[in-house]
Scaffold this motif. Structure first.
Motif, PDB file in Angstrom:
ATOM      1  N   ARG A 105     -40.539 -57.740 -32.439  1.00  0.00           N
ATOM      2  CA  ARG A 105     -39.269 -57.253 -33.004  1.00  0.00           C
ATOM      3  C   ARG A 105     -39.505 -56.011 -33.847  1.00  0.00           C
ATOM      4  NH1 ARG A 105     -38.158 -62.829 -34.157  1.00  0.00           N
ATOM      5  NH2 ARG A 105     -38.637 -62.382 -36.339  1.00  0.00           N
ATOM      6  N   TYR A 106     -40.571 -56.049 -34.599  1.00  0.00           N
ATOM      7  CA  TYR A 106     -40.898 -54.888 -35.454  1.00  0.00           C
ATOM      8  C   TYR A 106     -41.195 -53.664 -34.596  1.00  0.00           C
ATOM      9  CZ  TYR A 106     -43.288 -52.100 -38.982  1.00  0.00           C
ATOM     10  OH  TYR A 106     -43.677 -51.082 -39.803  1.00  0.00           O
ATOM     11  N   ALA A 107     -41.967 -53.847 -33.544  1.00  0.00           N
ATOM     12  CA  ALA A 107     -42.310 -52.734 -32.664  1.00  0.00           C
ATOM     13  C   ALA A 107     -41.060 -52.195 -31.961  1.00  0.00           C
ATOM     14  CB  ALA A 107     -43.330 -53.197 -31.632  1.00  0.00           C
TER      15      ALA A 107
ATOM     16  N   ARG B 219     -38.021 -52.280 -33.109  1.00  0.00           N
ATOM     17  CA  ARG B 219     -37.249 -51.567 -34.108  1.00  0.00           C
ATOM     18  C   ARG B 219     -37.841 -50.195 -34.353  1.00  0.00           C
ATOM     19  NH1 ARG B 219     -36.837 -55.513 -37.853  1.00  0.00           N
ATOM     20  NH2 ARG B 219     -38.619 -54.770 -39.024  1.00  0.00           N
ATOM     21  N   LYS B 220     -39.152 -50.084 -34.417  1.00  0.00           N
ATOM     22  CA  LYS B 220     -39.820 -48.798 -34.628  1.00  0.00           C
ATOM     23  C   LYS B 220     -39.591 -47.880 -33.418  1.00  0.00           C
ATOM     24  CE  LYS B 220     -41.833 -49.069 -38.623  1.00  0.00           C
ATOM     25  NZ  LYS B 220     -41.592 -48.137 -39.660  1.00  0.00           N
ATOM     26  N   ALA B 221     -39.580 -48.431 -32.225  1.00  0.00           N
ATOM     27  CA  ALA B 221     -39.405 -47.634 -31.004  1.00  0.00           C
ATOM     28  C   ALA B 221     -37.987 -47.059 -30.945  1.00  0.00           C
ATOM     29  CB  ALA B 221     -39.668 -48.491 -29.771  1.00  0.00           C
ATOM     30  N   ARG B 222     -37.021 -47.760 -31.487  1.00  0.00           N
ATOM     31  CA  ARG B 222     -35.649 -47.262 -31.477  1.00  0.00           C
ATOM     32  C   ARG B 222     -35.489 -46.060 -32.395  1.00  0.00           C
ATOM     33  NH1 ARG B 222     -32.302 -52.567 -32.561  1.00  0.00           N
ATOM     34  NH2 ARG B 222     -34.336 -53.201 -33.248  1.00  0.00           N
ATOM     35  N   ARG B 223     -36.269 -45.950 -33.424  1.00  0.00           N
ATOM     36  CA  ARG B 223     -36.143 -44.858 -34.403  1.00  0.00           C
ATOM     37  C   ARG B 223     -36.756 -43.665 -33.857  1.00  0.00           C
ATOM     38  NH1 ARG B 223     -37.597 -47.484 -40.227  1.00  0.00           N
ATOM     39  NH2 ARG B 223     -35.917 -48.953 -40.248  1.00  0.00           N
TER      40      ARG B 223
ATOM     41  N   ASP C 278     -43.858 -59.474 -34.608  1.00  0.00           N
ATOM     42  CA  ASP C 278     -44.472 -58.169 -34.327  1.00  0.00           C
ATOM     43  C   ASP C 278     -43.725 -57.445 -33.212  1.00  0.00           C
ATOM     44  OD1 ASP C 278     -46.299 -58.651 -36.289  1.00  0.00           O
ATOM     45  OD2 ASP C 278     -47.908 -59.294 -34.915  1.00  0.00           O
TER      46      ASP C 278
END
Length: 119
Positions: free
Chosen positions: A111-113, A115-119, A109
């Motif tokens: 890592r997923y968060a 990754r979403k924050a980088r976008r 979770d």
């Protein structure tokens, strides 16, 4: 012509053969007396040549030995590097196995968060 010496054919033939042998003997190389100085120089040169050959053989053997040692050191270094990599992999695998299901989910979770924050 008259034969004044009363020599026959065979006498003239043998005389001719002897004259031919004498003429050929004049052109044959004469055996010189052996020179002791020449023998000493030849022996000295042969000894120097043998010593030089032995030096070359020793140098060649030394180069081969150094090359073998260098190759052995390279193989040891490669083996140690591979062992270090394997140890890291084993440690990472052991760490992954020790994580509980919840910890794995929490990491996933995070890592997923991220990754979403980088976008």
């Amino acid at each position: 012509m008259r034969d004044l010496k009363n020599t026959g054919f065979t006498d003239r033939l043998t005389a001719q053969q002897e004259a031919k042998k004498a003429l050929l003997a004049r052109f044959k190389p004469k055996t010189a007396a052996p020179d002791p100085e020449f023998d000493k120089l030849a022996a000295k040169r042969a000894a120097e040549k043998e010593a030089l050959r032995q030096q070359h053989e020793l140098a060649k053997a030394e180069r081969r030995r150094e090359k073998a040692e260098k190759e052995a050191a390279q193989l040891d270094a490669q083996r140690e590097a591979q062992e270090a990599i394997d140890a890291e992999k084993r440690a990472a695998r052991k760490e992954r196995k020790q994580l509980t299901k919840e910890e794995q989910k929490a990491r996933r979770d995070a890592r997923y968060a991220a990754r979403k924050a980088r976008r």
